[in-house]
Design a protein around this motif. Structure first.
Motif, PDB file in Angstrom:
ATOM      1  N   LEU A  87      -5.339  13.458   4.443  1.00 41.43           N
ATOM      2  CA  LEU A  87      -5.786  12.886   3.209  1.00 41.43           C
ATOM      3  C   LEU A  87      -6.719  13.707   2.237  1.00 41.43           C
ATOM      4  O   LEU A  87      -7.899  13.786   2.500  1.00 41.43           O
ATOM      5  N   ARG A  88      -6.277  13.838   1.500  1.00 44.00           N
ATOM      6  CA  ARG A  88      -6.812  14.940   0.363  1.00 44.00           C
ATOM      7  C   ARG A  88      -6.828  14.826  -0.981  1.00 44.00           C
ATOM      8  O   ARG A  88      -6.070  13.696  -1.631  1.00 44.00           O
ATOM      9  N   GLY A  89      -8.286  14.753  -1.295  1.00 42.81           N
ATOM     10  CA  GLY A  89      -7.903  13.748  -2.961  1.00 42.81           C
ATOM     11  C   GLY A  89      -9.400  13.342  -3.610  1.00 42.81           C
ATOM     12  O   GLY A  89      -9.656  12.896  -1.674  1.00 42.81           O
ATOM     13  N   PHE A 202       1.127  12.405  -6.029  1.00 39.86           N
ATOM     14  CA  PHE A 202       0.529  13.230  -6.743  1.00 39.86           C
ATOM     15  C   PHE A 202      -0.429  13.865  -5.346  1.00 39.86           C
ATOM     16  O   PHE A 202      -1.036  15.326  -4.737  1.00 39.86           O
ATOM     17  N   PHE A 203      -1.198  12.471  -4.494  1.00 38.47           N
ATOM     18  CA  PHE A 203      -2.104  12.495  -4.066  1.00 38.47           C
ATOM     19  C   PHE A 203      -1.471  13.217  -2.354  1.00 38.47           C
ATOM     20  O   PHE A 203      -1.754  13.934  -1.849  1.00 38.47           O
ATOM     21  N   ASN A 204      -0.910  12.764  -2.195  1.00 36.30           N
ATOM     22  CA  ASN A 204       0.672  12.744  -0.808  1.00 36.30           C
ATOM     23  C   ASN A 204       1.266  14.273  -1.190  1.00 36.30           C
ATOM     24  O   ASN A 204       0.910  15.122   0.282  1.00 36.30           O
ATOM     25  N   TYR A 205       1.742  14.669  -2.299  1.00 33.92           N
ATOM     26  CA  TYR A 205       1.773  16.186  -2.684  1.00 33.92           C
ATOM     27  C   TYR A 205       1.000  17.461  -1.947  1.00 33.92           C
ATOM     28  O   TYR A 205       0.889  17.941  -1.322  1.00 33.92           O
ATOM     29  N   MET A 206      -0.628  16.787  -2.465  1.00 35.45           N
ATOM     30  CA  MET A 206      -1.290  17.776  -2.416  1.00 35.45           C
ATOM     31  C   MET A 206      -2.320  17.713  -1.152  1.00 35.45           C
ATOM     32  O   MET A 206      -2.457  19.126  -0.051  1.00 35.45           O
ATOM     33  N   SER A 207      -1.667  17.223  -0.591  1.00 33.42           N
ATOM     34  CA  SER A 207      -2.171  16.433   0.885  1.00 33.42           C
ATOM     35  C   SER A 207      -1.380  17.915   2.422  1.00 33.42           C
ATOM     36  O   SER A 207      -1.289  18.154   2.837  1.00 33.42           O
TER      37      SER A 207
END
Length: 220
Positions: A87-89, A202-207
């Motif tokens: 998980l990123r962000g 947005f977080f799902n996409y970037m992760s």
């Protein structure tokens, strides 16, 4: 957060060590109030995200390399980190009087490997990220993406590429401002939580981008 706002307003006009020392007990009460709100936000967020770090930042400024020699910040702030590597962000809460409070989310300082991977994804296909950012609810909360960017194309990228506006980005940040009235309202904590919820696409996409290669194969 009446104590917090009141103390910070006083600090703005009394930003010196003598005054601070004389009012250390008031500072501690206001800090404890902020920490309680910060903790309540974290509790709500854990119902829809995996938060593995929560940090309240010090009020003391590092003045060694700054032209501004005032010893104290005039705000309270803290951040939440998501569970890496999958998980990123991150999330940020900033409380400052005179309608200068805000929350922020996104990627403040991606390392060079992550930054290149994100740029390559935008180069290959920018439709998905644009769909996320143009969503009506998302845009009503977060507006448009902010952050530092290059004046021209990064090395090895076409300056005429249709996604060059995204490729030039060095940071990927969204912010939402709050007035003092909103900060002091009974619904502030829920508002922060609900607004942070809306960043999830947005977080799902970037992760997904940062845990796979350009072929979509997992890196973790």
């Amino acid at each position: 957060m009446k104590k917090t706002i009141a103390f910070l307003k006083q600090l703005e006009t009394n930003n010196d060590r003598d005054w601070f020392a004389e009012n250390k007990s008031i500072y501690q009460e206001s800090l404890n109030e902020f920490k309680a709100v910060f903790s309540d936000i974290e509790t709500l967020m854990k119902s829809h995200d995996i938060i593995d770090t929560a940090k309240v930042f010090r009020i003391y400024r590092d003045v060694r390399f700054s032209k501004n020699k005032l010893p104290y910040k005039t705000h309270f702030s803290g951040s939440f980190g998501r569970k890496k590597p999958e998980l990123r962000g991150g999330y940020y809460v900033h409380i400052q009087p005179n309608n200068k409070s805000f929350i922020a989310t996104g990627f403040w300082d991606p390392n060079k490997e992550d930054l290149l991977r994100i740029r390559r994804e935008f180069e290959m296909d920018d439709d998905e990220i644009r769909d996320i950012m143009s969503n009506k609810l998302f845009k009503s909360v977060w507006g448009t993406m902010e952050g530092d960017e290059l004046k021209t194309a990064p090395r090895d990228f076409d300056k005429e590429h249709k996604a060059i506006d995204l490729i030039r980005k060095k940071q990927f940040i969204f912010t939402k401002k709050y007035t003092d009235k909103e900060i002091l309202s009974s619904g502030f904590i829920n508002s922060v939580n609900e607004n942070f919820k809306t960043i999830k696409p947005f977080f799902n996409y970037m992760s997904d981008v940062l845990t796979t290669n350009l072929n979509g194969e997992s890196l973790i």
